[in-house]
Structures are given as structure tokens and as C-alpha cells.
Design a protein around this motif. Sequence first.
Motif, PDB file in Angstrom:
ATOM      1  N   GLN A 130       0.901  -1.178  -0.039  1.00 25.75           N
ATOM      2  CA  GLN A 130       0.077  -0.103  -0.141  1.00 25.75           C
ATOM      3  C   GLN A 130       0.984   1.133  -0.018  1.00 25.75           C
ATOM      4  O   GLN A 130       0.644   2.151  -0.599  1.00 25.75           O
ATOM      5  N   SER A 131       1.948   1.334   0.765  1.00 25.55           N
ATOM      6  CA  SER A 131       2.743   2.572   1.096  1.00 25.55           C
ATOM      7  C   SER A 131       3.321   2.750  -0.088  1.00 25.55           C
ATOM      8  O   SER A 131       3.697   3.966  -0.788  1.00 25.55           O
ATOM      9  N   ARG A 132       3.921   1.800  -0.985  1.00 27.67           N
ATOM     10  CA  ARG A 132       4.388   2.283  -2.197  1.00 27.67           C
ATOM     11  C   ARG A 132       3.687   2.013  -3.464  1.00 27.67           C
ATOM     12  O   ARG A 132       4.159   2.423  -4.389  1.00 27.67           O
ATOM     13  N   GLY A 133       2.226   2.379  -3.202  1.00 19.43           N
ATOM     14  CA  GLY A 133       1.339   2.537  -4.307  1.00 19.43           C
ATOM     15  C   GLY A 133       1.305   1.297  -5.190  1.00 19.43           C
ATOM     16  O   GLY A 133       0.811   1.686  -6.567  1.00 19.43           O
ATOM     17  N   PHE A 134       1.293   0.101  -4.945  1.00 19.17           N
ATOM     18  CA  PHE A 134       0.958  -0.934  -5.559  1.00 19.17           C
ATOM     19  C   PHE A 134      -0.114  -1.484  -5.594  1.00 19.17           C
ATOM     20  O   PHE A 134      -0.643  -2.397  -6.463  1.00 19.17           O
ATOM     21  N   LEU A 135      -1.095  -0.992  -4.640  1.00 22.60           N
ATOM     22  CA  LEU A 135      -2.529  -1.347  -4.552  1.00 22.60           C
ATOM     23  C   LEU A 135      -3.341  -0.163  -4.665  1.00 22.60           C
ATOM     24  O   LEU A 135      -2.870   0.862  -4.354  1.00 22.60           O
ATOM     25  N   GLU A 136      -4.637  -0.343  -5.389  1.00 23.63           N
ATOM     26  CA  GLU A 136      -5.355   0.704  -5.236  1.00 23.63           C
ATOM     27  C   GLU A 136      -6.859   0.226  -5.222  1.00 23.63           C
ATOM     28  O   GLU A 136      -7.190  -1.217  -5.391  1.00 23.63           O
ATOM     29  N   VAL A 137      -7.754   0.945  -4.558  1.00 24.37           N
ATOM     30  CA  VAL A 137      -9.164   0.548  -4.438  1.00 24.37           C
ATOM     31  C   VAL A 137      -9.838   0.361  -6.158  1.00 24.37           C
ATOM     32  O   VAL A 137      -9.687   1.703  -6.685  1.00 24.37           O
ATOM     33  N   THR A 138     -10.495  -0.546  -6.259  1.00 17.90           N
ATOM     34  CA  THR A 138     -11.166  -0.719  -7.699  1.00 17.90           C
ATOM     35  C   THR A 138     -12.686  -1.107  -7.341  1.00 17.90           C
ATOM     36  O   THR A 138     -12.931  -1.503  -6.487  1.00 17.90           O
ATOM     37  N   THR A 139     -13.175  -1.197  -8.456  1.00 20.32           N
ATOM     38  CA  THR A 139     -14.727  -1.896  -8.449  1.00 20.32           C
ATOM     39  C   THR A 139     -14.738  -3.323  -8.744  1.00 20.32           C
ATOM     40  O   THR A 139     -15.563  -4.031  -9.090  1.00 20.32           O
ATOM     41  N   GLU A 140     -13.383  -3.866  -8.982  1.00 22.21           N
ATOM     42  CA  GLU A 140     -13.363  -5.317  -9.481  1.00 22.21           C
ATOM     43  C   GLU A 140     -13.680  -6.012  -8.071  1.00 22.21           C
ATOM     44  O   GLU A 140     -13.692  -5.612  -6.972  1.00 22.21           O
ATOM     45  N   PRO A 141     -14.018  -7.372  -8.535  1.00 23.53           N
ATOM     46  CA  PRO A 141     -14.291  -8.311  -7.422  1.00 23.53           C
ATOM     47  C   PRO A 141     -13.158  -8.171  -6.321  1.00 23.53           C
ATOM     48  O   PRO A 141     -12.015  -8.295  -6.816  1.00 23.53           O
ATOM     49  N   GLY A 142     -13.448  -8.063  -5.047  1.00 26.69           N
ATOM     50  CA  GLY A 142     -12.415  -8.157  -3.993  1.00 26.69           C
ATOM     51  C   GLY A 142     -11.937  -6.688  -3.620  1.00 26.69           C
ATOM     52  O   GLY A 142     -11.620  -6.309  -2.381  1.00 26.69           O
ATOM     53  N   GLY A 143     -12.340  -5.636  -4.343  1.00 27.61           N
ATOM     54  CA  GLY A 143     -12.302  -4.270  -3.806  1.00 27.61           C
ATOM     55  C   GLY A 143     -10.826  -3.707  -4.168  1.00 27.61           C
ATOM     56  O   GLY A 143     -10.758  -2.501  -3.987  1.00 27.61           O
ATOM     57  N   LEU A 144     -10.039  -4.512  -4.649  1.00 31.71           N
ATOM     58  CA  LEU A 144      -8.594  -3.977  -4.757  1.00 31.71           C
ATOM     59  C   LEU A 144      -8.037  -4.521  -6.007  1.00 31.71           C
ATOM     60  O   LEU A 144      -8.353  -5.523  -6.515  1.00 31.71           O
ATOM     61  N   GLY A 145      -7.040  -3.837  -6.532  1.00 30.45           N
ATOM     62  CA  GLY A 145      -6.350  -4.182  -7.636  1.00 30.45           C
ATOM     63  C   GLY A 145      -5.108  -3.755  -7.532  1.00 30.45           C
ATOM     64  O   GLY A 145      -4.528  -2.937  -6.608  1.00 30.45           O
ATOM     65  N   LEU A 146      -4.210  -4.140  -8.704  1.00 33.40           N
ATOM     66  CA  LEU A 146      -2.711  -3.947  -8.754  1.00 33.40           C
ATOM     67  C   LEU A 146      -2.593  -2.376  -9.598  1.00 33.40           C
ATOM     68  O   LEU A 146      -3.410  -2.286 -10.550  1.00 33.40           O
ATOM     69  N   THR A 147      -2.001  -1.487  -9.168  1.00 36.62           N
ATOM     70  CA  THR A 147      -1.418  -0.441 -10.208  1.00 36.62           C
ATOM     71  C   THR A 147      -0.235  -0.989 -11.126  1.00 36.62           C
ATOM     72  O   THR A 147      -0.222  -1.919 -11.067  1.00 36.62           O
ATOM     73  N   PRO A 170     -11.156 -13.239  -6.824  1.00 40.98           N
ATOM     74  CA  PRO A 170     -10.623 -11.959  -6.812  1.00 40.98           C
ATOM     75  C   PRO A 170      -9.032 -12.106  -6.970  1.00 40.98           C
ATOM     76  O   PRO A 170      -8.519 -12.781  -6.348  1.00 40.98           O
ATOM     77  N   LEU A 171      -8.350 -11.166  -7.744  1.00 41.20           N
ATOM     78  CA  LEU A 171      -6.983 -11.053  -7.741  1.00 41.20           C
ATOM     79  C   LEU A 171      -6.419 -10.765  -6.360  1.00 41.20           C
ATOM     80  O   LEU A 171      -5.414 -11.231  -6.138  1.00 41.20           O
ATOM     81  N   CYS A 172      -6.915  -9.597  -6.012  1.00 32.99           N
ATOM     82  CA  CYS A 172      -6.609  -8.940  -4.684  1.00 32.99           C
ATOM     83  C   CYS A 172      -7.730  -8.716  -3.664  1.00 32.99           C
ATOM     84  O   CYS A 172      -8.811  -8.368  -3.891  1.00 32.99           O
ATOM     85  N   ARG A 173      -7.566  -9.239  -2.488  1.00 34.06           N
ATOM     86  CA  ARG A 173      -8.480  -8.696  -1.514  1.00 34.06           C
ATOM     87  C   ARG A 173      -8.009  -8.654  -0.184  1.00 34.06           C
ATOM     88  O   ARG A 173      -7.212  -9.207   0.312  1.00 34.06           O
ATOM     89  N   ALA A 174      -8.414  -7.780   0.730  1.00 36.04           N
ATOM     90  CA  ALA A 174      -7.970  -7.405   2.161  1.00 36.04           C
ATOM     91  C   ALA A 174      -8.486  -8.377   3.105  1.00 36.04           C
ATOM     92  O   ALA A 174      -9.867  -8.606   2.874  1.00 36.04           O
ATOM     93  N   CYS A 175      -7.896  -9.195   3.787  1.00 37.29           N
ATOM     94  CA  CYS A 175      -8.569 -10.113   4.585  1.00 37.29           C
ATOM     95  C   CYS A 175      -7.978  -9.431   6.055  1.00 37.29           C
ATOM     96  O   CYS A 175      -6.767  -9.354   6.196  1.00 37.29           O
TER      97      CYS A 175
END
Length: 230
Positions: A130-147, A170-175
Motif C-alpha cells: 500500500q505505502s509504495r502505491g502498488f495497490l489501489e481501490v477498484t470496482t473489481e471483485p475483492g475491491g482491490l487491484g494492482l497499479t 478476486p485477484l486481490c482482497r483485503a483479509c
Amino acid sequence: MKDGPDIARIGALIGDPARANILSALLSGKALTASELAAEAGITGQTASSHLKKLMEGGLLAQAKQGRHRYFTLADADVGATLEALMGLAARKGHLRTRTGPKDPAMRAARVCYDHLAGHMAVRMFDSLQSRGFLEVTTEPGGLGLTASGEAFVTGFGIDLSDLRSKRRPLCRACLDWSERRDHLAGALGAALLVQFQKHDWVKRETGSRVVHISPKGERDLKALFPIHS
């Protein structure tokens, strides 16, 4: 509410102590027999069969037959994520088991949550991404995606994103991590990262447990790969 999802049924299935123990035992991601699950839950085989039938009917378990044996697993990653989230809620509300053992610190440090890494190191990884800007909030399933930079980082680590995106999850999801009470990374990417860590011999599963041991080299390399900038 008369219409909509029946959360009461799911709550009742998970809420029984024996069934909760059965489900928790399967958070390791391993398939277990009815007799193994009976031992985990501290119940008789006949009682375990009744509970397993209810969990199957409720869609929380899947089973596979091999020879004379039937093996049970959690139905999918969503069930695992729900259990981990409930553990986090129980911890935050002070509903903790009074008995702790020698494995408790190890479980908090690193463990398997269904098919991905959980615990202190996993939360560090999520914070770093997150801090390096590799993750972003998206409308994809899971609510997260890669930049774009996140995709470059992941592919540089030897992970095939096109293969992961072809999977039905989902590719990415916060758990929510029950011990750290903050998020770690789940989804297809979380599972793929754990596979890569094992290939590098950075981590090793403890037999018969959810505990994951991180080697000294693994600790150094993981911290270098997932730095935390203050």
C-alpha cells in the motif's frame, strides 16, 4: 428482514462450538477426514458426521472421495475469509479463549489463512504494498487491484498475472488479520505469493498445524522485498 441473504442460517452453522472447531481446523487449507475432524472438535465420530452433513448442506464445506476415505475442505476462499474476519471481530471484542499454548506466539507471527499468509509478516507485506502505491481501490471483485507499478513488481517476482486473472476468484482482497487486527493480502495473488515464498525456501509449513516458520534468510529477504518506509 424477510427477503435477502439468510445470515441467521450461516451464523447458526458457524456458531455451534463443535462446528466452529471443525471449520477452524480446515483453515489450514488441508483436507481432513471425518475422524480427524472429530478429534479436532473433541466429539465422537457419529456427532461429527451430523455436523459435517449440516455444514455441507449449508455450502460451507466441500468433500472429495479417495478410496474408502472422504476428505473435507472449506468450500472456497470466501468461507476462509469469513472465518478469519470473525476471529478478528472476536479478538477486538475481547471474546478470547482463556487457554493459550506454546504455539500461540508462532501463530501470531506467521500462519496459513486457508491458502495465503497471515500474521505479523503478512500485515507488513500488505502495508508495504500500500505505502509504495502498488495497490489501489477498484470496482473489481475483492475491491482491490494492482497499479501499473504493482503489476511490474509482481511479475518481476515471477508471478503470472494473466494466469491469476483467469481464475474464478478476486485477484486481490483485503483479509482482516485476527491477531494483528489489520489487513493482510488474500485472493489469488495472496495465494500465489505464498507459493513463491515456499519455492524460495523462505517459509515452511509446520506439519499438522497452521503455523508457518520463516527461515532467517527468508526473514531478511522478505523484509528487503517488502520494506516499510517511515
